[in-house]
Scaffold this motif. Structure first.
Motif, mmCIF file in Angstrom:
data_model
loop_
_atom_site.group_PDB
_atom_site.id
_atom_site.type_symbol
_atom_site.label_atom_id
_atom_site.label_comp_id
_atom_site.label_asym_id
_atom_site.label_seq_id
_atom_site.Cartn_x
_atom_site.Cartn_y
_atom_site.Cartn_z
ATOM 1 N N THR A 437 26.378 43.379 48.649
ATOM 2 C CA THR A 437 25.468 44.151 47.810
ATOM 3 C C THR A 437 26.087 45.450 47.314
ATOM 4 O O THR A 437 25.926 45.821 46.150
ATOM 5 C CB THR A 437 24.173 44.456 48.586
ATOM 6 N N TYR A 438 26.797 46.163 48.186
ATOM 7 C CA TYR A 438 27.389 47.438 47.791
ATOM 8 C C TYR A 438 28.911 47.365 47.685
ATOM 9 O O TYR A 438 29.593 48.387 47.702
ATOM 10 C CB TYR A 438 26.989 48.527 48.797
ATOM 11 N N GLY A 439 29.448 46.142 47.554
ATOM 12 C CA GLY A 439 30.893 45.963 47.571
ATOM 13 C C GLY A 439 31.629 46.727 46.492
ATOM 14 O O GLY A 439 32.748 47.209 46.711
ATOM 15 N N ILE A 440 31.042 46.826 45.296
ATOM 16 C CA ILE A 440 31.645 47.652 44.240
ATOM 17 C C ILE A 440 30.684 48.778 43.859
ATOM 18 O O ILE A 440 30.678 49.254 42.727
ATOM 19 C CB ILE A 440 32.075 46.831 43.015
ATOM 20 N N GLY A 441 29.890 49.211 44.829
ATOM 21 C CA GLY A 441 29.081 50.404 44.655
ATOM 22 C C GLY A 441 28.077 50.348 43.533
ATOM 23 O O GLY A 441 27.765 51.377 42.924
ATOM 24 N N GLY A 442 27.584 49.161 43.226
ATOM 25 C CA GLY A 442 26.620 49.028 42.136
ATOM 26 C C GLY A 442 27.253 48.970 40.770
ATOM 27 O O GLY A 442 26.551 48.930 39.757
ATOM 28 N N GLY A 443 28.590 48.972 40.712
ATOM 29 C CA GLY A 443 29.286 48.979 39.433
ATOM 30 C C GLY A 443 29.051 47.718 38.623
ATOM 31 O O GLY A 443 28.731 46.652 39.160
ATOM 32 N N ARG A 444 29.253 47.847 37.315
ATOM 33 C CA ARG A 444 28.996 46.721 36.411
ATOM 34 C C ARG A 444 30.280 46.147 35.809
ATOM 35 O O ARG A 444 30.312 44.978 35.433
ATOM 36 C CB ARG A 444 28.062 47.160 35.265
ATOM 37 N N ALA A 445 31.317 46.964 35.646
ATOM 38 C CA ALA A 445 32.582 46.485 35.086
ATOM 39 C C ALA A 445 33.653 46.598 36.166
ATOM 40 O O ALA A 445 34.131 47.692 36.462
ATOM 41 C CB ALA A 445 32.974 47.302 33.858
ATOM 42 N N PRO A 446 34.038 45.498 36.800
ATOM 43 C CA PRO A 446 34.954 45.558 37.947
ATOM 44 C C PRO A 446 36.387 45.889 37.538
ATOM 45 O O PRO A 446 36.897 45.396 36.529
ATOM 46 C CB PRO A 446 34.870 44.151 38.551
ATOM 47 N N TYR A 447 37.024 46.683 38.375
ATOM 48 C CA TYR A 447 38.399 47.132 38.162
ATOM 49 C C TYR A 447 39.389 45.977 38.146
ATOM 50 O O TYR A 447 40.203 45.829 37.223
ATOM 51 C CB TYR A 447 38.732 48.141 39.264
ATOM 52 N N ASP A 448 39.343 45.111 39.180
ATOM 53 C CA ASP A 448 40.340 44.048 39.289
ATOM 54 C C ASP A 448 40.252 43.059 38.146
ATOM 55 O O ASP A 448 41.264 42.610 37.603
ATOM 56 C CB ASP A 448 40.211 43.327 40.637
ATOM 57 N N VAL A 449 39.030 42.729 37.733
ATOM 58 C CA VAL A 449 38.840 41.748 36.669
ATOM 59 C C VAL A 449 39.427 42.252 35.356
ATOM 60 O O VAL A 449 40.190 41.559 34.671
ATOM 61 C CB VAL A 449 37.342 41.428 36.496
ATOM 62 N N ASN A 450 39.094 43.496 34.993
ATOM 63 C CA ASN A 450 39.477 44.010 33.681
ATOM 64 C C ASN A 450 40.933 44.412 33.567
ATOM 65 O O ASN A 450 41.543 44.250 32.507
ATOM 66 C CB ASN A 450 38.579 45.202 33.337
ATOM 67 N N THR A 451 41.511 44.923 34.628
ATOM 68 C CA THR A 451 42.874 45.450 34.525
ATOM 69 C C THR A 451 43.946 44.470 34.962
ATOM 70 O O THR A 451 45.122 44.687 34.666
ATOM 71 C CB THR A 451 43.016 46.740 35.352
#
Length: 728
Positions: A437-451
């Motif tokens: 639930t809080y693995g990416i702190g509620g974020g919507r655009a994940p770092y690993d996916v986009n970069t």
């Protein structure tokens, strides 16, 4: 986790062949394995008929009794099926009841059960039998028979009980003082059975139908039989999983190769045991990427075929987790559909991008893959009813089209905007590997996916196109590469976090002073310049613009990409090396490994609250992240040994930076070697008392770690490499 003892009882494993139904014995071909991870004792049994994992949980003096109690759990790969029986002391005093397994007359703790099918049920009944010892009188409080998913929902959630499952359990007793529980699945064919029989003069088992239909055991010894009659999988032996050049690992690493075999079958590899004893797309593909140097073509293609089979042909989404067996039938019934057909969960956004990456890694980059590509892509799907008859090439194309289309806006001229990044699907709070639930702190655009994943997938699509795949899109051989270049160069800046030196020192001191679980130093004096890292995601909880949590997900970019923006690459490697080298909470390093998250620089209380040593993706250590970081840094250091000087990155000519990256690589391997006993498990946590001490995650939370995880076995293929010590 406390110290583990690994005891492979028999070194050999069955060969991957299907035995005839009348072959009632094959114990000479059996493999057993005993793994201790207190308070969990893990017993594995595999033979020509089936594979079983039995876990005995018995509280230790240090055990948190609100989370852990006496338990017998049986997990079967076939159908992702299982049994759990929770016990409590009859005297009501938690912590007084202990249970254990005794060795059987044949030596190992488990014996096989096999009854051939007949005209009324062509599936054989298979399972295991063992002897359980109670040190005091016990009550069977909650039994669950059927699906591992049902068991997970009970153990990890708010103790969810499905009445339709529990009400179908039949209890019976016999004149032999034994007791039996059985439940017919929702398919009205399969039956799971658990029985107990007193041994060595132990008292009869009491069946009390007035107290939620339960059983009472006196102190003593009892034989249990656990079986079910569901179609079985065909297991791959270690010899069949490994390629010819790697079979010596069977003798060198018998525990890990036996564990890998337990998770490997002709049509898929399973994510882990006991909790994830089924197909997970992301886990399978990451494991393949790291294990590919040692895997056989059969094991490699089992992964690739399982991924292609489960693609959503409508929109190209790749399957995150399959749903099959009893749980699939139950979900179908919730939709008023009477069917045993399996299904898939498509909520993740990262899994799609791994598909072309693994296809390219095998069918373009290896000799064996190039020679087998035509036959593979001409195969037709059959696992999902809706994909029946579709070729693997058509399904792979559908995913590639989705990737090209969803990434085009950012790659377009002037399109490098926040809104054009890849975001989680609407209504979902998870979408990549940190899927709590809080693995990416509620974020919507994940770092690993986009970069990392997006540009790597586009590079792979271009390579596959040049190799002759996707002929309906001949332009992809160049346009996909061009789009990848834009994503490589332009996505990273959206996630950059720079904290001024003095502010960083204060944040770390404040964070440390408020931690009740940690009494060590803040190490803030090590901060001598601004702190740079990349946010876990954009748009976090409590209105945060980005999720300011230092993390290990740099490993994706290092492992998957050879970026060419030299200024960016130099800075990126420099900050990764700092995080690996610096002690937590300044960096990510600790005596128990690299923490996958460090919330010290977040400032807001929400960070410290949601990224703790009790959180699945908090200040804890994941084995496969260690492996990918090690492999990623090795890939980047390896670029410095290139033959063409024009292709050698600038950082290779910077003696100070090269030495720092190499120092970080060697420090990481020091941590890996120091925590060798943990590496085959899923995730571990820690306590602090004049230093860090490994502690099972399950000591702090109902979410316990799998004792063996597929992507945690990747150290079979990932090894420390020797690089030149300086540029001289």
């Amino acid at each position: 986790m406390p110290s583990k003892s690994w005891i492979p009882w028999i070194a050999s494993l069955l060969t991957a062949i299907a035995f005839a139904a009348d072959n009632t014995t094959c114990s000479s071909n059996a493999t057993t394995l005993h793994l201790t991870d207190g308070p969990y004792e893990n017993y594995f049994y595999s033979d020509c008929h089936s594979a079983t994992h039995v876990i005995i949980t018995s509280p230790l003096p240090s055990t948190n009794l609100t989370l852990i109690g006496p338990r017998l759990l049986i997990a079967w790969p076939a159908g992702n099926s299982g049994i759990v029986a929770f016990f409590s002391p009859s005297n009501g005093q938690n912590g007084t009841l202990g249970i254990r397994l005794k060795n059987s007359t044949s030596g190992p703790a488990l014996d096989p059960i096999y009854t051939a099918g007949d005209s009324s049920n062509w599936n054989a009944s298979v399972g295991v039998s063992g002897t359980i010892v109670f040190n005091d009188s016990a009550v069977l409080t909650v039994p669950i028979l059927g699906s591992i998913r049902t068991i997970r929902d009970f153990t990890e959630g708010p103790s969810i009980i499905y009445p339709a499952v529990q009400d179908a359990i039949n209890f019976s007793s016999s004149t032999s003082d034994s007791a039996t529980l059985n439940r017919t699945w929702f398919d009205n064919i399969t039956t799971t059975t658990l029985s107990f029989t007193p041994l060595n003069g132990s008292d009869a088992i009491t069946l009390d139908r007035n107290i939620n239909t339960t059983l009472t055991f006196a102190p003593g010894t009892y034989r249990f039989n656990a079986s079910f009659n569901y179609p079985q999988l065909t297991q791959l032996s270690p010899q069949a999983v490994l390629n010819n050049a790697s079979t010596d690992l069977i003798q060198q690493s018998p525990d890990q190769t036996t564990s890998l075999s337990f998770l490997s079958y002709t049509d898929k590899l399973l994510a882990g045991t006991w909790r994830f004893l089924t197909y997970f797309g992301r886990d399978s593909m990451i494991s393949l990427l790291l294990l590919q140097p040692i895997l056989s073509p059969s094991a490699t293609e089992a992964v690739l075929a399982s991924v292609i089979e489960r693609i959503n042909a409508t929109d190209g989404s790749a399957c995150h987790e399959e749903v099959l067996g009893d749980y699939a039938t139950w979900l179908n019934l919730q939709k008023n559909v009477s069917s045993t057909q399996p299904g898939c969960d498509y909520k993740m956004v990262d899994t799609d991008f791994f598909v072309p990456i693994v296809l390219k890694g095998y069918f373009v980059d290896t000799d064996s893959g190039r020679g087998r590509a035509g036959r593979f892509f001409n195969r037709t799907a059959g696992f999902l009813e809706e994909n029946a008859g579709k070729t693997y090439e058509a399904l792979a194309l559908r995913t590639a089209e989705k990737i090209v289309n969803t990434t085009a806006a950012f790659a377009a001229e002037g399109g490098q905007k926040r809104e054009n990044l890849i975001h989680l699907k609407d209504g979902e709070v998870v979408g990549q590997w940190r899927d709590s639930t809080y693995g990416i702190g509620g974020g919507r655009a994940p770092y690993d996916v986009n970069t990392a994943l997006v540009p790597a997938a586009l590079r792979a699509i271009a390579a596959l196109s040049r190799a002759g795949l996707f002929p309906s899109h001949p332009d992809w051989n160049s346009t996909a590469d061009a789009h990848a270049q834009i994503w490589e160069d332009e996505s990273l800046s959206f996630f950059e976090v720079s904290v001024p030196r003095d502010a960083a020192k204060q944040l770390v001191d404040d964070y440390t002073s408020n931690l009740t679980i940690y009494s060590g130093p803040s190490h803030s004096e090590d901060i001598t310049e601004n702190v740079l890292f990349y946010a876990l995601a954009l748009d976090g909880n409590d209105g945060q613009d980005n999720v300011r949590v230092m993390n290990t997900d740099d490993c994706f970019r290092h492992f998957l990409l050879n970026t060419t923006n030299q200024t960016q690459l130099t800075g990126y490697l420099n900050q990764t090396a700092d995080h690996v080298l610096q002690p937590w909470p300044v960096g990510l390093s600790s005596d128990v490994g690299l923490f996958v998250a460090n919330p010290a620089y977040g400032g807001a209380a929400v960070y410290a609250r949601n990224f703790t040593n009790a959180d699945y993706h908090g200040t804890v250590v994941w084995s496969w992240q260690l492996a990918m970081m090690a492999a990623g840094l090795a890939r980047q250091l390896g670029r410095c040994d290139g033959n063409a000087t024009s292709n050698i990155p600038d950082f290779c000519e910077d003696g100070e930076l090269y030495a720092k990256v190499l120092r970080a690589y060697n420090h990481l391997w020091t941590l890996i070697d120091a925590n060798g006993e943990q590496l085959s498990g899923e995730v571990w946590s820690w306590t602090y008392d004049d230093g860090f001490h490994v502690e099972p995650l399950g000591s702090f939370t109902p979410t316990e770690s799998d004792i063996r995880q597929l992507w945690s076995l990747t150290f079979l293929a990932v090894h420390r490499e020797n690089f030149r010590q300086s540029l001289a």
